[in-house]
Design a protein around this motif. Structure first.
Motif, mmCIF file in Angstrom:
data_model
loop_
_atom_site.group_PDB
_atom_site.id
_atom_site.type_symbol
_atom_site.label_atom_id
_atom_site.label_comp_id
_atom_site.label_asym_id
_atom_site.label_seq_id
_atom_site.Cartn_x
_atom_site.Cartn_y
_atom_site.Cartn_z
ATOM 1 N N LEU A 7 0.843 -1.190 0.000
ATOM 2 C CA LEU A 7 0.000 0.000 0.000
ATOM 3 C C LEU A 7 0.881 1.244 0.000
ATOM 4 O O LEU A 7 1.795 1.355 0.820
ATOM 5 N N PRO A 8 0.642 2.194 -0.900
ATOM 6 C CA PRO A 8 1.479 3.399 -0.955
ATOM 7 C C PRO A 8 1.186 4.364 0.198
ATOM 8 O O PRO A 8 0.033 4.638 0.524
ATOM 9 N N TYR A 9 2.269 4.850 0.791
ATOM 10 C CA TYR A 9 2.201 5.883 1.832
ATOM 11 C C TYR A 9 3.254 6.942 1.532
ATOM 12 O O TYR A 9 4.237 6.686 0.836
ATOM 13 N N ARG A 10 3.072 8.108 2.116
ATOM 14 C CA ARG A 10 4.137 9.096 2.169
ATOM 15 C C ARG A 10 4.801 9.004 3.536
ATOM 16 O O ARG A 10 4.152 8.781 4.558
ATOM 17 N N SER A 11 6.112 9.178 3.527
ATOM 18 C CA SER A 11 6.876 9.170 4.757
ATOM 19 C C SER A 11 7.511 10.544 4.956
ATOM 20 O O SER A 11 7.333 11.447 4.125
ATOM 21 N N PRO A 25 5.592 4.852 7.756
ATOM 22 C CA PRO A 25 4.480 5.336 6.917
ATOM 23 C C PRO A 25 3.626 6.331 7.700
ATOM 24 O O PRO A 25 3.186 6.029 8.813
ATOM 25 N N TYR A 26 3.413 7.514 7.141
ATOM 26 C CA TYR A 26 2.653 8.545 7.846
ATOM 27 C C TYR A 26 1.287 8.822 7.214
ATOM 28 O O TYR A 26 0.294 8.935 7.916
ATOM 29 N N TYR A 27 1.261 8.966 5.895
ATOM 30 C CA TYR A 27 0.028 9.410 5.239
ATOM 31 C C TYR A 27 -0.363 8.431 4.141
ATOM 32 O O TYR A 27 0.419 8.168 3.223
ATOM 33 N N ALA A 28 -1.573 7.904 4.229
ATOM 34 C CA ALA A 28 -2.111 7.085 3.150
ATOM 35 C C ALA A 28 -2.291 7.940 1.898
ATOM 36 O O ALA A 28 -2.679 9.113 1.979
ATOM 37 N N ILE A 29 -1.992 7.354 0.750
ATOM 38 C CA ILE A 29 -2.203 8.051 -0.525
ATOM 39 C C ILE A 29 -3.499 7.514 -1.111
ATOM 40 O O ILE A 29 -3.527 6.495 -1.811
ATOM 41 N N GLU A 48 -7.312 3.418 -7.088
ATOM 42 C CA GLU A 48 -6.492 2.210 -7.181
ATOM 43 C C GLU A 48 -6.010 1.754 -5.807
ATOM 44 O O GLU A 48 -6.112 0.571 -5.447
ATOM 45 N N ASN A 49 -5.481 2.690 -5.015
ATOM 46 C CA ASN A 49 -4.941 2.328 -3.707
ATOM 47 C C ASN A 49 -6.038 1.885 -2.741
ATOM 48 O O ASN A 49 -5.861 0.951 -1.955
ATOM 49 N N ASP A 50 -7.185 2.563 -2.803
ATOM 50 C CA ASP A 50 -8.297 2.168 -1.936
ATOM 51 C C ASP A 50 -8.820 0.784 -2.314
ATOM 52 O O ASP A 50 -9.265 0.015 -1.452
ATOM 53 N N GLY A 51 -8.756 0.465 -3.603
ATOM 54 C CA GLY A 51 -9.148 -0.872 -4.045
ATOM 55 C C GLY A 51 -8.209 -1.939 -3.508
ATOM 56 O O GLY A 51 -8.642 -3.025 -3.107
ATOM 57 N N LEU A 52 -6.905 -1.631 -3.490
ATOM 58 C CA LEU A 52 -5.927 -2.566 -2.939
ATOM 59 C C LEU A 52 -6.158 -2.755 -1.440
ATOM 60 O O LEU A 52 -6.112 -3.880 -0.923
ATOM 61 N N PHE A 53 -6.435 -1.653 -0.744
ATOM 62 C CA PHE A 53 -6.727 -1.751 0.680
ATOM 63 C C PHE A 53 -7.948 -2.633 0.930
ATOM 64 O O PHE A 53 -7.972 -3.433 1.881
ATOM 65 N N ALA A 54 -8.965 -2.514 0.071
ATOM 66 C CA ALA A 54 -10.185 -3.309 0.242
ATOM 67 C C ALA A 54 -9.889 -4.807 0.181
ATOM 68 O O ALA A 54 -10.549 -5.607 0.858
ATOM 69 N N ARG A 55 -8.890 -5.212 -0.612
ATOM 70 C CA ARG A 55 -8.522 -6.625 -0.692
ATOM 71 C C ARG A 55 -7.937 -7.097 0.642
ATOM 72 O O ARG A 55 -8.233 -8.207 1.096
ATOM 73 N N TYR A 56 -7.122 -6.260 1.265
ATOM 74 C CA TYR A 56 -6.580 -6.619 2.570
ATOM 75 C C TYR A 56 -7.680 -6.620 3.637
ATOM 76 O O TYR A 56 -7.716 -7.494 4.518
#
Length: 382
Positions: free
Chosen positions: A261-265, A328-332, A336-344
């Motif tokens: 999952l992509p985050y900003r650090s 990891p500080y901030y979710a991007i 697409e990323n929210d869809g990946l999170f939904a799988r987890y």
């Protein structure tokens, strides 16, 4: 031995643990991979005696009396009023853009522009710049364009690592112009910092019969999570059927099996100066220049204004790649990323009594007050 296991000791985990132990009479284990409690709100005195926030500045603010009263059980407050200025080509201007900023930018034109703003939107209004951009009046459009280019655009490019074309207009459109002369960054009813620091607040919150805390302890060393197994949760090798409240990065819990999952650090560069103050305010944002986004001077936040010397931190955004020492500080958040999170998240749905709580676990942004409220609700409903 335990009724609930909480992974993480930031506000999400600490509040949930305290509530389960105090209100439900549970035996709770809190596990944290770091050597300290408090998550990203952890603070400590540096070698010069200045109270620094190890992971960047955190200021409490809320309109929720419930949250304020709850946290006030564990701390007194330093009634700090957070004011932020932007360094715009070497000139400091109040942020968010308000009527004081308007006067500093537009000089003799400011009274006319102020009347125009108030006539159209009303005194005290928070006007999104998208509304100004779409207004038929060219002068209101001009104000919106100034805010966009000088306060929002380049700062956001640094913060999120994006080009102007990649920045969602809907996000920039929410940036407000405040039709008031209130320079406070937050307008909430309650705001400030714990009088003696965040860490003592957490120490008091977790100091309760029935709560055990294990630091320097990776969750995977005590918990085995396998949604497909007959016993989806093992604690120290034995089936565990109590509650698990997880506040960490969800993809890493499952070894990033679907991808990361992509985050900003962030990288924090601390520096001490043998002078009384370094800058004019607790936080100065660099909205158009420099590689860092902001400088925080901690004496303003802690109230240690008479202490000799001063400590600052520069904040450099960077991509999170899962390397050693990276956080990891901030979710991007995007489709697409929210869809990946939904799988987890679907994997978690297969595990009885397993709950996600917090910025990382839920892949969304929370202010302190919002996550305290969410933790209170979750613990109350278990």
């Amino acid at each position: 031995m335990y009724d609930s296991i909480v992974i993480g000791s930031g506000f999400a985990g600490a509040v949930a643990a305290r509530e389960l132990a105090e209100q439900k009479g549970q035996r709770v284990l809190v596990v944290d991979s770091r050597s300290h409690i408090g998550g990203n709100c952890y603070d400590r005195p540096d070698e010069y005696g200045i109270l620094i926030h190890q992971y960047g500045p955190h200021i409490f603010h809320t309109n929720s009396e419930r949250v304020y009263r709850y946290l006030s059980r564990f701390t007194e407050w330093y009634e700090y009023r957070h004011e932020v200025v932007g360094n715009i080509y070497g000139r400091e201007l109040p942020i968010p853009f308000n009527l004081n900023t308007l006067e500093m930018v537009y000089g003799e034109r400011a009274p006319h522009l102020e009347r125009l703003l108030v006539e159209n939107f009303g005194e005290g209004a928070r006007v999104p710049i998208l509304e100004l951009m779409n207004h038929e009046d060219a002068e209101l459009q001009e104000i919106a364009q100034y805010v966009y280019e000088n306060i929002f655009l380049k700062y956001t490019m640094k913060q999120w690592g994006k080009s102007p074309k990649e920045i969602d207009p809907a996000v920039s459109g929410r940036v407000p112009v405040l039709l008031s002369r209130d320079n406070r960054y937050f307008q909430d009813k309650y705001q400030g910092l714990p009088l003696h620091g965040f860490t003592p607040l957490f120490e008091k919150m977790l100091d309760f019969e029935g709560i055990d805390v294990r630091l320097d302890c990776e969750a995977k060393t005590v918990l085995t999570i396998a949604p497909e197994a007959e016993h989806p949760v093992l604690f120290e090798g034995a089936p565990f059927t109590g509650n698990v409240i997880f506040t960490g990065a969800l993809d890493e819990l499952f070894d990033c099996r679907f991808g990361r999952l992509p985050y900003r650090s962030l990288r924090f560069d601390f520096e001490h100066f043998d002078r009384q103050f370094y800058q004019s305010h607790g936080v100065v944002n660099y909205t158009v220049s420099e590689d860092f986004t902001r400088i925080t001077e901690f004496k303003y936040l802690s109230g240690q204004l008479d202490l000799p010397g001063t400590t600052i931190v520069r904040e450099y955004p960077m991509p999170y790649q899962g390397g050693g020492g990276e956080i990891p500080y901030y979710a991007i958040n995007n489709e697409e990323n929210d869809g990946l999170f939904a799988r987890y998240k679907e994997l978690v749905g297969r595990i009885p009594n397993f709950y996600l709580l917090g910025r990382l676990a839920e892949y969304k942004y929370y202010n302190i007050d919002a996550i305290v409220e969410r933790a209170l609700d979750l613990a109350g409903n278990l």
